[in-house]
Motif scaffolding. Sequence first.
Motif, PDB file in Angstrom:
ATOM      1  N   TYR A  48       9.624  -8.682  -2.550  1.00 20.39           N
ATOM      2  CA  TYR A  48       8.691  -7.940  -2.874  1.00 20.39           C
ATOM      3  C   TYR A  48       7.720  -8.188  -4.066  1.00 20.39           C
ATOM      4  O   TYR A  48       6.586  -8.082  -4.186  1.00 20.39           O
ATOM      5  CB  TYR A  48       9.285  -6.535  -3.224  1.00 20.39           C
ATOM      6  N   THR A 201      14.748  -2.741  -4.346  1.00 16.28           N
ATOM      7  CA  THR A 201      13.439  -2.387  -4.381  1.00 16.28           C
ATOM      8  C   THR A 201      13.175  -1.665  -5.636  1.00 16.28           C
ATOM      9  O   THR A 201      11.909  -1.815  -6.309  1.00 16.28           O
ATOM     10  CB  THR A 201      12.862  -1.793  -3.286  1.00 16.28           C
ATOM     11  N   THR A 205      10.240  -2.803  -8.667  1.00 11.50           N
ATOM     12  CA  THR A 205       9.401  -1.778  -8.765  1.00 11.50           C
ATOM     13  C   THR A 205       9.412  -1.551 -10.364  1.00 11.50           C
ATOM     14  O   THR A 205       8.344  -1.613 -11.053  1.00 11.50           O
ATOM     15  CB  THR A 205       9.701  -0.472  -8.404  1.00 11.50           C
TER      16      THR A 205
END
Length: 267
Positions: A48, A201, A205
């Motif tokens: 990510y 994740t 973030t």
Amino acid sequence: MELTSEQKRRYNRHLILDGFGQDAQEKLLNAKVLIVGAGGLGSPIALYLSAAGVGFIGLVDGDVVSLANLQRQVIHFTSDIGRCKVDSAAEKIKAVNPNVTVIKHEIYLSEDNAMDIIRPYDFVIDGTDNFASKYLINDACVMLGKPFSIGGINRYSGQTMTYTPQNACYRCLFPEPPAMADVETCATVGVLGCIAGMLGTIQATECVKYLAGIGKLLTNTLLTFDSLTMQWQSIRFNKNHHCTLCGEYPTITQLKEYAFKPCSKKK
């Protein structure tokens, strides 16, 4: 580093995002993030962050890919078994985003190398599976004034917190690691593979939010979840002014690694 026309197309959904935009994207492009552990948590974090456009990603891991890793370490494929994890992960990062510069540290973090490895980076993410490494990362980052995200998973649950200078560190909440006999390990009790993605994740973030200067971080907060019930808790806590590391009169002034590895397989 300014955005090229190709990058403007690649990051279009960030550029049109209210509160994000080009300035935040350029901050990501110029940022250096260190991921310690290229396993269950490190996999979604690396994927990510590379997709988001973080310009420089460092990977620290001295392990090789095994068959038992593939249930949760999604950055590695069956064909990668036997390869160094940092090589396998770096290959996938470049496949996702060839603009990312990957710095490979094919080594385990230790008291001898932690400060030198961590020092050049803007944000550090703990993706390890043992308490000795977590405290090492915490202590080194606090001493260097580096922000970081720490996280862990076991069975069906996970937890994470974020540190920035002047806020509570991991030792404020957990002054010392538990005794080895009291620690359950993924190797002995198992872990639901997909919760590595859930927690990883979140950590990614937090990193993006910090670099972009948006939102509210999980500072002074322990976020926990139970995937069986999908119950989430945010536990607020204060900086401990008597903390042996970040308190007013610290007694931990030199980096020292715990000799044991609580999350390794029990004898």
